[in-house]
Design a protein around this motif. Structure first.
Motif, PDB file in Angstrom:
ATOM      1  N   GLY A  13       0.988  -1.596   0.234  1.00 19.60           N
ATOM      2  CA  GLY A  13      -0.151  -0.278   0.003  1.00 19.60           C
ATOM      3  C   GLY A  13       0.398   1.399  -0.170  1.00 19.60           C
ATOM      4  O   GLY A  13       0.202   2.601   0.159  1.00 19.60           O
ATOM      5  N   ALA A  14       1.919   1.144  -0.005  1.00 21.03           N
ATOM      6  CA  ALA A  14       2.765   2.111  -0.206  1.00 21.03           C
ATOM      7  C   ALA A  14       2.544   3.054  -1.664  1.00 21.03           C
ATOM      8  O   ALA A  14       3.443   4.034  -1.620  1.00 21.03           O
ATOM      9  CB  ALA A  14       4.467   1.938   0.663  1.00 21.03           C
ATOM     10  N   GLY A  15       2.375   2.860  -2.401  1.00 21.64           N
ATOM     11  CA  GLY A  15       2.080   3.021  -3.772  1.00 21.64           C
ATOM     12  C   GLY A  15       3.428   2.247  -4.874  1.00 21.64           C
ATOM     13  O   GLY A  15       4.049   3.617  -5.693  1.00 21.64           O
ATOM     14  N   LYS A  16       3.945   1.079  -4.644  1.00 19.14           N
ATOM     15  CA  LYS A  16       4.384   0.887  -5.498  1.00 19.14           C
ATOM     16  C   LYS A  16       4.788   0.506  -7.237  1.00 19.14           C
ATOM     17  O   LYS A  16       5.042   0.778  -7.943  1.00 19.14           O
ATOM     18  CB  LYS A  16       5.479  -0.725  -5.169  1.00 19.14           C
ATOM     19  N   ASN A  45      -5.803  -0.975  -4.418  1.00 18.13           N
ATOM     20  CA  ASN A  45      -5.408  -2.224  -5.251  1.00 18.13           C
ATOM     21  C   ASN A  45      -3.980  -2.707  -5.332  1.00 18.13           C
ATOM     22  O   ASN A  45      -2.601  -1.849  -5.787  1.00 18.13           O
ATOM     23  CB  ASN A  45      -4.847  -0.527  -6.655  1.00 18.13           C
ATOM     24  N   SER A  46      -3.537  -3.839  -4.377  1.00 17.93           N
ATOM     25  CA  SER A  46      -2.754  -4.165  -3.588  1.00 17.93           C
ATOM     26  C   SER A  46      -2.085  -5.454  -4.989  1.00 17.93           C
ATOM     27  O   SER A  46      -2.822  -6.221  -5.687  1.00 17.93           O
ATOM     28  CB  SER A  46      -2.658  -4.894  -2.213  1.00 17.93           C
ATOM     29  N   TYR A  48       5.667  -7.136  -4.669  1.00 15.93           N
ATOM     30  CA  TYR A  48       5.182  -7.204  -3.112  1.00 15.93           C
ATOM     31  C   TYR A  48       5.891  -6.832  -1.877  1.00 15.93           C
ATOM     32  O   TYR A  48       6.849  -7.143  -2.075  1.00 15.93           O
ATOM     33  CB  TYR A  48       4.987  -8.788  -2.904  1.00 15.93           C
ATOM     34  N   GLY A  49       4.953  -5.478  -0.925  1.00 13.83           N
ATOM     35  CA  GLY A  49       5.678  -5.702   0.037  1.00 13.83           C
ATOM     36  C   GLY A  49       5.804  -6.350   0.428  1.00 13.83           C
ATOM     37  O   GLY A  49       5.230  -7.338   0.945  1.00 13.83           O
ATOM     38  N   PHE A  50       6.845  -5.636   1.686  1.00 12.73           N
ATOM     39  CA  PHE A  50       6.855  -7.135   3.136  1.00 12.73           C
ATOM     40  C   PHE A  50       5.359  -7.016   3.587  1.00 12.73           C
ATOM     41  O   PHE A  50       4.593  -5.321   4.028  1.00 12.73           O
ATOM     42  CB  PHE A  50       7.363  -6.399   4.589  1.00 12.73           C
ATOM     43  N   GLU A  51       4.987  -7.894   4.095  1.00 18.68           N
ATOM     44  CA  GLU A  51       3.170  -8.278   4.484  1.00 18.68           C
ATOM     45  C   GLU A  51       2.951  -8.339   5.634  1.00 18.68           C
ATOM     46  O   GLU A  51       3.951  -9.812   6.237  1.00 18.68           O
ATOM     47  CB  GLU A  51       2.694  -8.836   3.695  1.00 18.68           C
ATOM     48  N   ILE A 101       7.203   4.769   0.859  1.00 19.15           N
ATOM     49  CA  ILE A 101       6.289   5.065   2.271  1.00 19.15           C
ATOM     50  C   ILE A 101       5.590   5.579   2.540  1.00 19.15           C
ATOM     51  O   ILE A 101       4.920   6.003   1.956  1.00 19.15           O
ATOM     52  CB  ILE A 101       7.742   6.337   3.126  1.00 19.15           C
ATOM     53  N   LYS A 102       4.457   4.679   3.608  1.00 20.95           N
ATOM     54  CA  LYS A 102       3.696   4.455   3.079  1.00 20.95           C
ATOM     55  C   LYS A 102       3.026   5.824   4.660  1.00 20.95           C
ATOM     56  O   LYS A 102       3.462   5.117   5.616  1.00 20.95           O
ATOM     57  CB  LYS A 102       3.456   3.175   3.682  1.00 20.95           C
TER      58      LYS A 102
END
Length: 1717
Positions: free
Chosen positions: A35-38, A85-86, A308-311, A530-531
């Motif tokens: 959700g940080a905008g990658k 929109n993950s 994918y980011g850290f979840e 950065i979220k």
């Protein structure tokens, strides 16, 4: 942009500039939490590259690259609790650039699609966007067939309970997705197919599974969603519902189908949905990569990694574990690049530096991927037979809990574990880890989907299912320098099985390792997203959360290093090369390091801005940009000076060119003006002349036109006047006729009216006279006495009579309404009542007239009262009479009702009888028609068998004829034993010469004698035949006797064949006449029966109540008339057909013998399609005509063969005489020296020619003169050829000397070159690229290579050797391509020679190796394929229906090869018969032992029949033949034919023939062996037959008719097992054994021998009962079946889809002399 605040465009610009400046590949790594905008950052980076660079072509590649984003977001992104929109998959996009750094294409690689989201979503989450977009667009017309609804209607989309995203329109997004598909080249049909599969997944999730019991489940019948799923997927409802609730278990020997409980069935359903979606995802990624792929060579690329980011969620499973593992690897790569490598390079270059501490996550990575790590233990547990999540958790606790500080165990759970990641601690639940790591799916469900025949896209998705597939669902990598997809690289075919066993974790680890290698090979650029907050609020910033993310990803340490470090660096050589323009010549030294130091001291004043290392110069931030600015200013000033000079030079050149051009233009303009003036004067004069002649022509034309118009008007006017006169005369004549008719009609009408008036007048006069008579009678009746008598009780009587009349009228009306049918019978009664009514009415009128006189009669009242009593009595009597009359009438009415009821019953019976008779006649006619149709089909098969037998006899006579020719040839060429000298070339090519002579004899029989005489004239042949002449003279008499003897044999055989032909011809004519008479008699009989039926129906109709015009009778009569008309039409059609056949016969008799060699009837192939009796009869008659033509051809060929034998005998005699004459010449030549032999031979030739000239001159002077002129011309030609050959020899000798000299020079040069020099300077061959040609599917060969072609492709080709690896039918294709070229060049001689050579060679190889099944099957397949090719490319429309446009272009253009198709069809029939014989020879020894003697079911026939002598089984003798042996042999036959590409219809006919042989041989042996006729043997036979039927079922051959050929054997086995005592048993046997003859049934019953005590022999009385019941059967008395019967064979047309231009010829065929055209 580099000086701006941090922006994604700045990072992208830096990467683009470094790629262009350093010529090195770049990578942009976008990382951050979910959700940080990658995804948005990666999208903007790609948009920057597409805008800045653009594409190098007009294909708009940058638009396609951007169009891939909405597609991947719709199928790979979903809403989660942290992001609307993950991205639920990782992707690495390589954007390729050419040398000018324009975008040329792109390639996408995906990682670990989250397939579990397809079937499960947590609260406040959604499935993938594409499902909601489909549901939102369900109202569109093209989506109506998908039967979609709202998202809340489907289980897979409503689990999150929040299907809507604020601010997002799913219908609009669906339109964007479809437009992106279209832009990437996915057409509308494929898009609808994709949406159809996605809709099927939604319906699959709604399938409801219920418990049948504790261990099984069931899907309720007629499940709506399952029906929709099967309809969309194109699969059967039964198969899918079965395999959703069952699974197949395989052991080493057997396979079981086991039902599964409800929970497992639901899991299997969800697994299938995930598997389908993963396949669809891979397919879309593949097509996106294909659309983005470029054929231009890629120079460099920039990779954008959006992973994918850290979840961390409340419940973390296997997907979160893999995601966080990937983030650990990326963080390690970041640390290695930013911290470790940076500081190590500072230390290496000996730059003063203070080390900065940073977090190293290598221990966490070791915990996951090292040996005995988490993934290793997980893979090990997956391999355990009874591995579970609990046992795996215990292994983790035992291994890592005490040894690793980063691994922890939760306090309140034994099924979870905690890992300390670089960002945070995460607790993982062990449930489902093993299942997701295995990623299994029911194979039978996949097989059901593969069997879909209506949905090509679905089959395309699963076409690579047999290959090594990735459990993670990653798309295969296409293009690029490295392969990073989860799907392993296919290095070797042997690794496919190992790779298929890899788990998801292992493959994901390997893919990450490849990704790290790619990233390390490029220059990385990092984008840290950065979220701001965890609640998805806009304009809300959480500082603590931001600092936590910065600290976790190492940004703080990065800032420290950037502030204190040197981010830019150059080697001394690179710095010198780059900034040489800033140096002066005096600053350049030999030492590059000192040069760089001197320059930097001048350019950069602050020494702290740079440092000098051992090999590099390090710069702080901004210094490289400053140096670049100085360099750009310097280059800009130099460019301005260069531009100034060049522009001056260009302006000067332009001025001089313009001056010269102006002078030239002036010269040409003046010349042009002068020419224009001259042209104007010439045109003016010419115009005057043209006007003169044109005006004259106009006036002349006008005059002629007026003259023609006047003549035309006169002609038309005169014609009009003549027509008007003619019409007037015609009208007058017709008016006279009309007047005549009218006057006649008026006269007749006047006569009729007059006659009617006279009759009417007579009636009036007679009526007047009757009235007068009536008045007289009334006057007489008016007397007083009479009046008194009549008026007594007259009033009462009148009233009573009036009532009676009214009642009677009512009764009459009711009776008339109910008894209309009895109107004729009661007409007399009605007339009587009408007369009485008239009389009473007259009396009433009289009473009314007399009523006026009542006053005068009052006086007589008293007297009349006395009479009242009498009147009352009379009244009572009248009432009694009326009552009696009423009773009588009611009785009559009841009788009439009963009669009417009887008539109705009789009418119903008659109608029922009529219907029954009609039905009986209809059934009888249908049965007769069916029997006649069957008879015609049988006759057609008989005619076909007779044709093929005649063809066999024809081939036998041809072989006999060939043998005679060989013997005649041997009579000339075969020497006696003894020493003989032979030329080496002659001995080496002996076979080819003999082979060529055979072909020459078949084509040039008329010129055989001339060829032999010319061959004798060859001097070389004279020398070779030196010693053979004397030997041939001695054998002359013996060969003459042998020839006479063979001629007598041939004459006797010919006479015998003629007699047989006459008998067969007479029998055919007699059979035809009998058949025609039978049909005519049958038609007459049917017509007679119809007339009798019509008469009987008319009689019954007249006898009953229904009139002949009743509806039932009319309908039945119409039906009978229609049947009669149909019979008449059939009769006329038979007459027309007969006349057509007679005309065809007469036409065929007038054709030439060569023109009768036509293709066998084209409708033989379509005989299965003939259903009408007319068509079958037509085919039957046509086949008979063909057989007659073939017989006439056979007779003609026999006559031609006799003529050829006579000619050969004459040639033989002339050869022998010539040999005698040449013997002396040869002896004389041998005595001369070699130089004088040629002169002697020439002298002898001149002498011979002189003698011939004298003979010709004596015979005919004119012919002699012409012959002499031709000989002189021939001598001149020979002299010219001799001179040319001398010149050629001298020229070749000179060239030989030159070449020899060059070879010597080259050898000398090679001796001079030293070995070292040769080794140092190797000569590299230069590859000259050739432009690929468009082949036309033809092969060119030379005429002299024809023998070599036939030899390598037919005679020496072995099916077990080279031909095994060929394309099925490749020799046929090659021969046809050679034939196409001969047709293309319009060489009829070459076409005829090639076809004749091919046919004779196939016959020769079959004659040589006809006992080998593989050889015969191979050439049967190739012959049929060659025949199909001749048909497919013949140009006939009936054979071109299935051709492509390219194949239609390849059709033959010059020759009609219908005759050769006939010959090839006959050859195929011969090969088929030889194949059947070869197969019969192989199968015959196996049948008896395998089908009868071998005990397939052990123990059933263990007791030997009592009273029989001991027989040794054939199994004991042979020891090998069992039922399995037969089945193996059948499998071998079938596999060989399939491998050779035999047509499926032909395979069915071969299998049918095989089963007929097995059944016939088995039944014959059963009828001849008493020990085999028992109940147990019948069971054995039925079991063996069932095994054969199972083999047919496995091979999909149940419809070939093979099972029906075993019907007699099956009935014989059933006869051995049924009861054989009572009459009911006899009746059952008679109805059951319809395939056995009476003799066979009686034989089996007589041979039946009981084995056990409970069995009994068949009584003689029972056998007699069977014989009595079967006495009326019409059948052959033959006991045994004919095992030599061969069913007629047909060759249905089977076109090939293989394009001729794509066929590659392997080198193993040794046909390199062929050239593709």
């Amino acid at each position: 942009m580099g000086d701006m605040d941090p922006h994604i465009f700045a990072v992208a610009e830096e990467a683009y500039k470094q790629m262009a400046r350093d010529e090195r590949n770049q990578s942009i790594i976008v990382s951050g939490e979910s959700g940080a905008g990658k995804t948005v950052s990666a999208k903007y980076a790609m948009r920057f590259f597409a805008t800045v660079s653009g594409s190098a072509s007009e294909a708009n590649v940058e638009e396609k690259v951007l169009a891939s984003n909405p597609i991947m977001e719709s199928i790979g992104n979903a809403k989660t609790t942290r992001n609307d929109n993950s991205s639920r998959f990782g992707k690495y996009i390589e954007i390729g650039f050419d040398k000018k750094y324009h975008i040329i294409g792109a390639n996408m690689r995906t990682y670990l699609l989250e397939k579990s989201r397809v079937v499960f979503q947590a609260d406040e989450e959604r499935n993938y966007h594409i499902f909601y977009q489909l549901c939102a667009s369900a109202h569109l017309p093209e989506f109506k067939a998908l039967k979609l609804g709202k998202a809340d209607d489907f289980h897979y989309t409503k689990q999150g309970r929040n299907p809507v995203i604020d601010g997002t329109d799913d219908a609009k997004e669906m339109s964007t997705t479809r437009n992106a598909f279209t832009l990437l080249g996915v057409n509308e049909s494929y898009q609808l197919g994709l949406f159809q599969i996605l809709a099927s997944i939604l319906h699959l999730g709604n399938i409801e599974v219920k418990d049948r019991d504790s261990d099984s489940s069931i899907i309720p019948p007629n499940n709506g969603h399952l029906s929709v799923f099967c309809e969309l997927m194109g699969v059967t409802y039964q198969d899918m519902s079965h395999w959703l609730c069952h699974k197949k278990l395989k052991t080493a020997t057997e396979t079981y189908i086991k039902p599964i409980p409800k929970l497992q069935a639901i899991n299997a359903r969800d697994a299938l949905a995930k598997h389908i979606y993963a396949k669809l995802f891979n397919w879309i990624v593949d097509h996106v990569n294909k659309a983005l792929h470029s054929t231009v060579k890629q120079h460099s690329f920039i990779g954008v990694l959006d992973i994918y980011g850290f979840e961390t969620f409340e419940i973390n499973s296997f997907e979160q574990f893999c995601i966080n593992y990937a983030n650990e690897k990326l963080q390690q790569q970041f640390n290695m690049h930013v911290f470790k490598l940076e500081q190590e390079e500072y230390m290496k270059e000996q730059i003063p530096w203070t080390l900065i501490d940073f977090y190293d996550n290598q221990p966490c990575i070791n915990l996951i991927e090292a040996k005995m790590g988490i993934l290793d233990l997980l893979d090990e547990e997956c391999k355990m037979p009874k591995g579970s999540d609990d046992s795996w958790a215990q292994k983790l606790y035992n291994t890592h809990l005490k040894t690793c500080a980063l691994f922890e165990k939760p306090r309140m759970s034994n099924k979870a574990f905690i890992i300390q990641h670089f960002a945070d601690k995460v607790e993982y639940q062990c449930d489902g880890f093993l299942e997701k790591n295995k990623d299994t799916v029911n194979e039978e469900q996949i097989h059901v989907l593969k069997a879909s025949k209506k949905f090509d896209l679905l089959v395309e998705l699963f076409q690579d299912e047999e290959k090594a597939t990735s459990p993670t669902g990653a798309a295969p990598a296409t293009g690029g320098r490295t392969r990073l997809s989860v799907k392993p690289v296919k290095n070797k075919a042997g690794q496919a099985s190992k790779e298929h066993k890899k788990t998801v974790g292992l493959q994901f680890r390997n893919s990450l390792q490849l990704l790290m290698e790619t990233l390390n090979a490029t220059t990385p650029h990092y984008v840290r997203c950065i979220k701001p907050n965890d609640y998805k609020y806009a304009f809300t910033f959480d500082p603590k959360r931001a600092v936590q993310q910065l600290r976790a990803c190492g940004v703080l340490e990065t800032i420290r290093i950037s502030a204190a470090g040197f981010p830019s660096r150059w080697t001394y050589q690179e710095f010198f090369s780059r900034y040489r323009v800033l140096m002066k010549q005096k600053d350049v030294l030999t030492d590059r390091k000192m040069t760089c130091k001197n320059v930097l001291e001048k350019l950069v004043q602050d020494p702290d801005k740079y440092q000098f290392g051992k090999t590099k110069i390090f710069f702080r931030a901004g210094q490289v940009a400053y140096l670049e600015k100085l360099r750009a200013d310097k280059l800009r000033a130099a460019c301005i000076r260069i531009q100034k000079t060049i522009r001056c030079w260009l302006a000067r050149k332009k001025y001089l060119r313009m001056k010269h051009a102006a002078t030239t233009i002036q010269r040409y303009v003046r010349g042009y003006q002068a020419r224009c003036l001259a042209n104007f004067l010439r045109r003016t004069r010419a115009a005057i002349v043209i006007q003169k002649y044109q005006r004259m022509y106009v006036q002349k034309t006008c005059y002629k036109r007026k003259q023609a118009a006047a003549l035309a008007m006169q002609c038309i006017l005169r014609a009009y006047m003549a027509r008007q006169l003619y019409k007037a005369l015609l009208r007058e004549h017709k008016a006279i006729i009309i007047q005549k008719m009218i006057r006649g009609w008026l006269a007749r009408q006047w006569y009729k009216r007059t006659l009617e008036a006279i009759v009417y007048l007579q009636c009036c006069i007679r009526r007047m006279r009757a009235k007068r008579e009536l008045k007289k009678l009334k006057i007489e009746a008016r007397s007083v006495e009479h009046f008194k008598k009549l008026n007594i009780g007259m009033e009462n009587k009148i009233m009573q009579l009036q009532r009676r009349i009214d009642d009677q009228n009512k009764e009459n009306r009711s009776l008339s309404e109910r008894l209309n049918s009895l109107e004729i019978s009661h007409a007399a009664e009605s007339e009587r009542l009408r007369v009485e009514l008239t009389r009473l009415r007259g009396a009433e009128e009289d009473a009314k007239n007399n009523a006026n006189k009542v006053t005068s009669l009052l006086e007589e009242l008293e007297r009349l009262r006395k009479d009242l009593q009498n009147t009352q009595k009379e009244k009572k009597a009248i009432e009694d009479w009326a009552q009696t009359y009423q009773d009588e009438m009611e009785k009559m009415i009841s009788e009439l009702k009963e009669q009417n009821h009887l008539l109705k019953n009789e009418k119903n019976d008659l109608n029922r009888l009529i219907q029954e008779q009609s039905q009986q006649w209809t059934e009888k006619m249908q049965r007769a028609l069916k029997e006649e149709t069957q008879q015609l089909e049988y006759d057609l098969n008989e005619e076909r068998s007779r044709y093929q037998n005649l063809l066999t006899e024809h081939l036998r006579l041809e072989e006999k004829y060939d043998d005679l020719k060989e013997e005649i040839t041997l009579a000339v060429n075969v020497p006696k034993p003894g020493h003989r000298r032979t030329d080496s070339t002659h001995s080496s090519n002996e076979s080819e010469c003999t082979y060529n002579s055979e072909f020459a004899e078949s084509e040039e029989g008329t010129r055989g004698g001339e060829d032999v005489s010319k061959a004798i004239l060859d001097m070389s042949l004279f020398l070779k035949l030196q010693k053979r002449v004397s030997e041939l003279e001695q054998e002359k008499q013996s060969l003459q006797n042998e020839l006479d003897r063979r001629e007598e044999q041939f004459q006797r055989a010919r006479a015998r064949d003629d007699e047989e032909h006459k008998k067969a011809r007479g029998a055919e004519l007699e059979y035809e006449s009998l058949k025609r008479q039978e049909l005519e008699s049958e038609n007459k009989k049917l017509k007679h029966d119809l007339n009798k039926m019509r008469q009987s129906l008319r009689g019954s109709a007249e006898a009953g109540s229904a009139a002949p015009g009743s509806p039932v009778y009319t309908v039945l009569l119409d039906q009978l008339n229609a049947s009669n008309e149909e019979l008449e039409v059939r009769k006329e059609e038979v007459l027309i057909l007969r006349s057509q056949l007679v005309s065809q016969k007469e036409a065929m008799q007038h054709k030439d013998e060569k023109e009768t060699m036509t293709e066998p009837l084209p409708y033989i192939e379509d005989v299965q399609k003939l259903t009408d009796a007319k068509e079958i009869s037509q085919a039957y008659m046509g086949l008979k005509e063909t057989n007659r033509l073939l017989e006439s051809q056979l007779q003609a060929q026999r006559r031609s063969h006799e003529n050829e034998v006579e000619a050969l005998r004459g040639d033989l005699q002339s050869v022998k005489e010539e040999n005698n004459r040449q013997q002396q010449l040869l002896a004389q030549n041998l005595q001369l020296p070699p130089e004088a032999r040629i002169e002697a031979s020439l002298q002898h030739e001149i002498t011979r020619l002189t003698n011939e000239n004298l003979e010709l001159h004596a015979a005919d002077p004119k012919e002699y003169k012409a012959y002499r002129i031709s000989m002189l011309r021939r001598m001149v030609d020979l002299m010219e050829q001799l001179e040319k050959q001398d010149k050629t020899v001298r020229k070749l000798k000179k060239q030989l000397k030159v070449f020899a000299k060059k070879i010597n020079d080259l050898e000398g040069c090679q001796m001079d070159v030293s070995p070292g020099q040769t080794a140092d300077e190797p000569v590299h061959p230069v590859n000259i690229p050739r432009r690929e040609k468009d082949f036309q599917g033809m092969l060119e060969y030379k005429k002299e290579d024809e023998l070599k072609l036939v030899k390598n492709l037919i005679l020496e080709l072995k099916p077990r050797g080279v031909a095994v690896n060929l394309i099925p039918g490749l020799p046929a294709y090659i021969l046809f391509m050679c034939l196409r070229h001969a047709d293309y060049i319009n060489d009829d001689q070459k076409v005829r020679s090639l076809l004749t050579s091919v046919i004779n060679s196939i016959k020769k190889i079959l004659k040589k190796r006809g006992d080998e099944f593989e050889t015969v099957s191979f050439w049967l397949s190739n012959t049929c394929r060659f025949l199909h090719c001749l048909k497919q490319y013949s140009g006939d429309e009936q054979f071109m229906k299935h051709n492509t446009s390219k194949q239609n272009d390849h059709c033959l253009s010059n020759f009609d090869l219908a005759e050769y198709r006939q010959v090839l069809s006959d050859l195929a029939i011969q090969i088929y018969q030889q194949l059947i014989k070869c197969m019969e020879n192989i199968l015959h020894p196996m049948i008896v032992s395998g089908m009868l003697e071998h005990e397939t079911i052990q123990g059933v026939s263990g007791v030997k029949p009592t009273g029989l002598r001991k027989r040794t089984s054939s199994i004991a003798d042979e020891g090998t033949y069992t039922l399995d042996s037969i089945i193996r042999q059948l499998n071998s036959f079938h596999s060989i034919m399939c491998q050779h590409g035999t047509d499926p219809e032909l395979i069915k006919q071969v299998v049918k023939q095989q089963f007929y042989i097995i059944g016939a041989v088995t039944l014959n042996n059963l009828l001849l062996r008493k020990d085999m006729c028992s109940w147990s043997k019948g069971m054995q036979i039925r079991y063996n037959v069932s095994q054969l039927e199972e083999w047919l079922r496995d091979k999909n051959l149940m419809t070939c008719g093979a099972k029906e050929t075993l019907e007699p054997l099956i009935q014989a086995a059933q006869l051995l097992q049924v009861k054989k005592k009572t009459d009911e048993d006899a009746e059952a046997i008679c109805s059951m054994c319809n395939g056995l003859s009476t003799a066979q049934i009686v034989k089996v019953l007589n041979l039946y021998t009981p084995v056990n005590a409970f069995e009994e022999r068949v009584s003689v009385q029972f056998i007699r009962t069977i014989q009595t019941r079967l006495r009326d059967r019409k059948e052959s008395p033959q006991l045994l079946m004919d095992t030599k019967v061969i069913y007629p064979v047909t060759f249905p047309f089977n076109p090939s889809s293989l394009a001729l231009e794509t066929i590659q010829i392997p080198s193993s065929l040794n046909v390199g002399f062929l050239t593709r055209v």
